[in-house]
Enzyme design. Structure first.
Site, PDB file in Angstrom:
ATOM      1  N   GLU A  34      96.188  22.899  29.852  1.00  0.00           N
ATOM      2  CA  GLU A  34      96.514  24.406  30.139  1.00  0.00           C
ATOM      3  C   GLU A  34      98.056  24.264  30.844  1.00  0.00           C
ATOM      4  OE1 GLU A  34      94.583  26.748  28.420  1.00  0.00           O
ATOM      5  OE2 GLU A  34      92.732  25.797  29.631  1.00  0.00           O
ATOM      6  N   SER A 132      90.649  34.963  19.066  1.00  0.00           N
ATOM      7  CA  SER A 132      90.643  35.808  17.770  1.00  0.00           C
ATOM      8  C   SER A 132      91.245  35.997  17.247  1.00  0.00           C
ATOM      9  CB  SER A 132      89.510  37.168  18.120  1.00  0.00           C
ATOM     10  OG  SER A 132      90.596  38.281  18.162  1.00  0.00           O
ATOM     11  N   ASP A 177      96.139  27.274  19.548  1.00  0.00           N
ATOM     12  CA  ASP A 177      95.388  28.586  19.005  1.00  0.00           C
ATOM     13  C   ASP A 177      94.986  28.163  17.304  1.00  0.00           C
ATOM     14  OD1 ASP A 177      95.592  29.244  21.288  1.00  0.00           O
ATOM     15  OD2 ASP A 177      95.824  31.291  21.254  1.00  0.00           O
TER      16      ASP A 177
HETATM   17  P1  ADP Z   1      92.009  36.418  21.536  1.00  0.00           P
HETATM   18  O1  ADP Z   1      92.046  35.539  22.479  1.00  0.00           O
HETATM   19  O2  ADP Z   1      90.771  37.027  21.315  1.00  0.00           O
HETATM   20  O3  ADP Z   1      92.749  35.702  20.640  1.00  0.00           O
HETATM   21  P2  ADP Z   1      94.465  38.635  21.691  1.00  0.00           P
HETATM   22  O4  ADP Z   1      94.611  39.515  22.250  1.00  0.00           O
HETATM   23  O5  ADP Z   1      95.501  37.715  21.550  1.00  0.00           O
HETATM   24  O6  ADP Z   1      93.265  38.173  22.299  1.00  0.00           O
HETATM   25  O7  ADP Z   1      94.134  39.023  19.789  1.00  0.00           O
HETATM   26  C1  ADP Z   1      93.538  40.179  19.990  1.00  0.00           C
HETATM   27  C2  ADP Z   1      93.421  41.395  18.805  1.00  0.00           C
HETATM   28  O8  ADP Z   1      93.901  40.658  17.291  1.00  0.00           O
HETATM   29  C3  ADP Z   1      92.532  42.191  18.959  1.00  0.00           C
HETATM   30  O9  ADP Z   1      93.165  43.092  19.776  1.00  0.00           O
HETATM   31  C4  ADP Z   1      93.318  43.004  16.954  1.00  0.00           C
HETATM   32  O10 ADP Z   1      94.019  43.466  17.461  1.00  0.00           O
HETATM   33  C5  ADP Z   1      93.460  41.364  16.294  1.00  0.00           C
HETATM   34  N1  ADP Z   1      92.206  40.778  16.384  1.00  0.00           N
HETATM   35  C6  ADP Z   1      91.866  40.437  16.018  1.00  0.00           C
HETATM   36  N2  ADP Z   1      90.704  39.730  15.056  1.00  0.00           N
HETATM   37  C7  ADP Z   1      90.612  41.213  13.906  1.00  0.00           C
HETATM   38  C8  ADP Z   1      89.755  41.428  12.938  1.00  0.00           C
HETATM   39  N3  ADP Z   1      88.882  40.830  12.784  1.00  0.00           N
HETATM   40  N4  ADP Z   1      90.036  42.565  12.646  1.00  0.00           N
HETATM   41  C9  ADP Z   1      91.325  43.505  13.568  1.00  0.00           C
HETATM   42  N5  ADP Z   1      91.963  42.899  14.240  1.00  0.00           N
HETATM   43  C10 ADP Z   1      91.790  41.514  14.762  1.00  0.00           C
HETATM   44 MG    MG Z   2      95.490  35.341  20.926  1.00  0.00          MG
END
Ligand code: ADP
Ligand code: MG
Length: 387
Positions: A34, A132, A177
């Site tokens: 980390e 995500s 990631d």
């Molecule tokens: P994480 O830890 O989940 O990666 P982030 O802030 O880095 O959090 O990314 C999340 C953002 O990515 C969401 O707020 C959105 O803008 C975008 N996102 C992720 N998955 C999707 C999806 N399936 N459809 C649209 N936007 C998405």
């Molecule tokens: Mg992210």
């Protein structure tokens, strides 16, 4: 319904044209390593089973239109205007898929790109430390790489995802990631050297040994995350500069006595976390290769202590998640992700998962903390074409 089915169904609401394919990429969990990525060190993430899918249909014009189950409206941009729209910003979630299209075109300038409709659906929880963002980037990058015939390999597509996230969305992240999401292997972790970008799949053997990774998402928002992240990065740069090395990756535990002499106490403890964490990643890989996953518990728990005491990025909810799962029989546990909130993971025998889950709920309730999300994640395959 899987994300693949959902993406296909969403595409059908957008266009009568048939899907030319469906691609997907997973979220990831980081087993250990980390804040080592931007110090050019080592990380050991694995892709998880939850995926984001992108279903694609061709268009007759040069418009790229993206739609997600997350949002009510489609966003469309002509390819001719893409650079300007990315530069203008303000695309919100659409900045991820459109940013990938933009970065891919920049990477392969002579590619013949054409208009597409892209429908996105996801089973990756957002903001739970499971990336995500890398999942959506990986799904779209894989899809457009095939549809546009840009012919990049998985490492190059991981780079495209990072470029999109850094330069189109504006989030300063490393490449862990995207690499984990692109390169994941079932029941294995991806050992990544963040300096050379060399990778090796390291078999985890969770299934054979009856172990699971339990995630406790504390739902605590990363309130100090961006300021804290900047400060930690600055301390690491200061430590590296004091030793006249390019990155803390170039120090080992043998350098720590001298680090204590020449650095102020806070910088020393930040440096000690990075240096010992890099060593713990190497030790974890060696232990997995030689003895299997039951041998790595203490390394995970030591990683947590180092983040709590030296790097100071934990919060009471994360500490409680770690303490409670350990007391419930986990072999090891640690906070994961950038810190100041987010999730903890615990390596735990499968038969103890229900009791540990209950213990976490009870402990959080007793402390007056918000009810966390508790679930398991399984090391799974990376980005792929599904149809
Ligand atoms: P994480 O830890 O989940 O990666 P982030 O802030 O880095 O959090 O990314 C999340 C953002 O990515 C969401 O707020 C959105 O803008 C975008 N996102 C992720 N998955 C999707 C999806 N399936 N459809 C649209 N936007 C998405
Ligand atoms: Mg992210």
């Amino acid at each position: 319904m899987t994300a693949v089915d959902d993406a296909r169904a969403l595409l059908a609401t957008l266009t009568d044209a048939p899907a030319v394919g469906v691609w997907s990429a997973p979220g990831r969990a980081n087993l250990i390593g980390e804040h080592t990525d931007y110090n050019e060190g080592f990380v050991l993430p694995f892709a998880i089973a939850q995926r984001t899918a992108a279903a694609v249909a061709l268009r007759d014009d040069d418009v790229i239109r993206v739609r997600s189950t997350f949002a009510d409206d489609a966003v469309e941009v002509s390819l001719a205007e893409l650079d300007a729209r990315i530069a203008a910003g303000g695309l919100d979630w659409a900045g991820y898929p459109l940013g990938v299209a933009w970065a891919l075109r920049a990477e392969v300038p002579d590619a013949v790109t054409r208009g597409v409709d892209i429908a996105l659906a996801s089973a990756v929880p957002v903001g739970a430390g499971l990336s995500s963002s890398a999942a959506i980037e990986g799904a779209v990058a894989s899809a457009l790489n095939d549809v546009w015939g840009t012919g990049l390999d998985k490492v190059a597509l991981a780079r495209v995802g990072r470029t999109a996230e850094n330069d189109a969305v504006g989030a300063p992240t490393g490449i862990m990631d995207q690499m984990a999401s692109m390169l994941g292997v079932t029941d294995a972790a991806t050992f990544l050297d963040c300096r050379t970008l060399q990778t090796r799949p390291v078999p985890l053997g969770f299934a054979e040994t009856g172990l699971e990774i339990l995630v406790v998402d504390t739902l605590v928002e990363h309130a100090h995350a961006s300021g804290g992240y900047r400060e930690r990065r600055a301390s690491c740069e200061k430590g590296a500069a004091a030793f006249d090395v390019r990155a803390l990756r170039d120090l080992t535990v043998d350098d720590l006595p001298r680090a204590r002499e020449i650095l102020d106490d806070v910088t020393f403890r930040r440096v000690r976390h990075i240096v010992t964490e890099n060593q713990r990643v190497l030790d974890t890989v060696a232990a997995l290769d030689l003895a299997g996953p039951s041998a790595i518990g203490d390394l995970l728990t030591a990683s947590h202590a180092s983040m709590r005491d030296d790097f100071e990025i934990s919060v009471p909810e994360l500490d409680l998640a770690v303490e409670t799962t350990l007391a419930a029989g986990a072999l090891g546990a640690r906070m994961t992700g950038g810190g100041f909130g987010g999730a903890a993971i615990a390596l735990i025998p499968a038969e103890l998962v229900p009791a540990a889950t209950d213990a976490v709920y009870a402990a959080f309730a007793a402390s007056g903390f918000r009810t966390p999300n508790v679930f398991t994640v399984t090391p799974s395959e990376g980005a792929r074409r599904d149809a």
